[in-house]
Scaffold this active site. Structure first.
Site, PDB file in Angstrom:
ATOM      1  N   LYS A   1       0.820  -1.207   0.000  1.00  0.00           N
ATOM      2  CA  LYS A   1       0.000   0.000   0.000  1.00  0.00           C
ATOM      3  C   LYS A   1       0.861   1.269   0.000  1.00  0.00           C
ATOM      4  O   LYS A   1       0.588   2.225  -0.724  1.00  0.00           O
ATOM      5  CB  LYS A   1      -0.941   0.006   1.211  1.00  0.00           C
ATOM      6  CG  LYS A   1      -2.153  -0.884   1.047  1.00  0.00           C
ATOM      7  CD  LYS A   1      -3.116  -0.708   2.191  1.00  0.00           C
ATOM      8  CE  LYS A   1      -4.404  -1.477   1.906  1.00  0.00           C
ATOM      9  NZ  LYS A   1      -5.086  -0.982   0.707  1.00  0.00           N
TER      10      LYS A   1
ATOM     11  N   ALA B   1      -4.923  -1.969  -6.287  1.00  0.00           N
ATOM     12  CA  ALA B   1      -4.267  -0.641  -6.255  1.00  0.00           C
ATOM     13  C   ALA B   1      -5.188   0.513  -6.613  1.00  0.00           C
ATOM     14  O   ALA B   1      -4.733   1.661  -6.632  1.00  0.00           O
ATOM     15  CB  ALA B   1      -3.025  -0.601  -7.133  1.00  0.00           C
ATOM     16  N   ALA B   2      -6.472   0.261  -6.860  1.00  0.00           N
ATOM     17  CA  ALA B   2      -7.368   1.384  -7.147  1.00  0.00           C
ATOM     18  C   ALA B   2      -7.490   2.305  -5.935  1.00  0.00           C
ATOM     19  O   ALA B   2      -7.434   3.536  -6.054  1.00  0.00           O
ATOM     20  CB  ALA B   2      -8.747   0.866  -7.567  1.00  0.00           C
ATOM     21  N   GLY B   3      -7.653   1.697  -4.752  1.00  0.00           N
ATOM     22  CA  GLY B   3      -7.725   2.510  -3.545  1.00  0.00           C
ATOM     23  C   GLY B   3      -6.434   3.255  -3.281  1.00  0.00           C
ATOM     24  O   GLY B   3      -6.440   4.415  -2.847  1.00  0.00           O
ATOM     25  N   ASP B   4      -5.294   2.608  -3.559  1.00  0.00           N
ATOM     26  CA  ASP B   4      -4.005   3.271  -3.363  1.00  0.00           C
ATOM     27  C   ASP B   4      -3.814   4.403  -4.361  1.00  0.00           C
ATOM     28  O   ASP B   4      -3.216   5.442  -4.031  1.00  0.00           O
ATOM     29  CB  ASP B   4      -2.874   2.256  -3.497  1.00  0.00           C
ATOM     30  CG  ASP B   4      -2.923   1.181  -2.421  1.00  0.00           C
ATOM     31  OD1 ASP B   4      -3.399   1.478  -1.308  1.00  0.00           O
ATOM     32  OD2 ASP B   4      -2.494   0.044  -2.693  1.00  0.00           O
TER      33      ASP B   4
ATOM     34  N   ASN C   1     -10.576  10.311  -7.706  1.00  0.00           N
ATOM     35  CA  ASN C   1     -11.634   9.396  -8.112  1.00  0.00           C
ATOM     36  C   ASN C   1     -11.513   9.064  -9.604  1.00  0.00           C
ATOM     37  O   ASN C   1     -11.688   7.915 -10.018  1.00  0.00           O
ATOM     38  CB  ASN C   1     -12.994  10.037  -7.813  1.00  0.00           C
ATOM     39  CG  ASN C   1     -14.148   9.098  -8.061  1.00  0.00           C
ATOM     40  OD1 ASN C   1     -14.220   8.019  -7.488  1.00  0.00           O
ATOM     41  ND2 ASN C   1     -15.081   9.526  -8.912  1.00  0.00           N
TER      42      ASN C   1
END
Length: 305
Positions: A40, A249-252, A276
């Site tokens: 992360k 890795a979208a959240g990261d 976003n």
């Protein structure tokens, strides 16, 4: 331009693709295997750097081949690695990732050297206006020390409270911006079964976990975008259409995007909306490090939106 410092995990991702996730005790046939840079912390640093911020990574790798590879990869992304330490006798962190055909993933993380990141490692000369980012893949006392040191220096503090671990409101209050996903929000708010489409319930949970009124609290909701509390305002942003390949890795990317835009001087709301959009590009690509977009990628997508 202010700097971004990311104190966090550095992993090697071992990624297997299969039709679906195995049930307990079941073996399924995989279709492909690959190794990618991950963790992360490292992912968020890569995102911040690719999205335009001067970025430093703070963390540890092992004394194995993976450790040198990860340090070299980060340096190759124009990330400063002076604060990335080799740890004798310890393996580099590893994440075992299964990605199903629907793009959803399940992950098992072995911390390795990440578990050795201590307060001495984060004795960094932060400055007013810097943006300092943490997550929960290094020891929690180190996270608290990092955020406290950054706040004392006048830096903006960003906490991605993931994976969800018990941490009190006083510690969460060290973050100027607190970012969680749907499951993490449910954990901290002690409200199981949150529905991403039930905005009143999501906002109520965000109010419950907010440690102080000035704190910005954000719930990322995958394809449904995000909801946030900015001071006393409720902000909602729908997700952008995307052909999902891999959500890793979208959240990261979202967290790193927020940090980068804050360092570039954007207000929080604009930074969230930018992040976003960046995350919607990430899910259309496979892997962690390789999937994170550049500022040029985001600009192209923004023109088409």
């Amino acid at each position: 331009m202010s700097r971004v410092f990311v104190a966090g995990s550095i992993n090697v991702d071992l990624v297997c693709r299969s039709e679906r996730h195995p049930r307990p005790g079941e073996t399924v046939q995989g279709r492909a295997f690959a190794t990618h840079p991950g963790g992360k912390g490292a992912n968020q640093a890569v995102a911040a750097a690719r999205l335009g911020a001067e970025t430093w990574m703070v963390g540890r790798v092992g004394d194995d081949g993976f450790g040198q590879e990860q340090r070299d990869f980060l340096a190759g992304q124009d990330i400063h690695v002076e604060h990335v330490v080799h740890t004798p006798g310890v393996a580099t962190g590893v994440a075992l990732i299964v990605v199903a055909d629907d793009g959803e993933n399940s992950i098992v993380v072995v911390s390795g050297a990440n578990g050795r990141v201590g307060s001495a490692d984060v004795a960094v000369d932060f400055a007013a206006g810097d943006v300092v980012v943490c997550q929960f893949e290094i020891p929690l006392p180190t996270v608290a020390a990092t955020l406290a040191r950054a706040r004392a220096a006048g830096a903006v503090t960003v906490l991605n409270a993931a994976p969800p671990l018990a941490w009190g409101a006083d510690d969460r209050g060290l973050a100027d911006v607190l970012i969680v996903n749907e499951s993490e929000l449910a954990f901290f708010a002690e409200t199981p079964g949150l529905d991403p489409s039930d905005h009143p319930a999501i906002f109520a949970a965000l109010r419950k976990i907010r440690a102080a009124a000035p704190q910005t609290v954000v719930a990322t909701l995958g394809a449904d975008g995000f909801l946030a509390l900015l001071d006393h305002r409720e902000v909602a942003q729908e997700g952008h259409p995307a052909s999902v390949v891999d959500t890793t890795a979208a959240g990261d990317t979202f967290v790193g995007g927020v940090a980068a835009r804050l360092a570039l001087g954007e207000p929080v709301e604009a930074a969230l909306r930018y992040a976003n959009l960046a995350a919607s590009i990430c899910v259309e690509r496979a892997g962690a490090g390789p999937s994170i977009p550049t500022a040029s990628d985001v600009e192209v997508r923004r023109r088409r939106s």
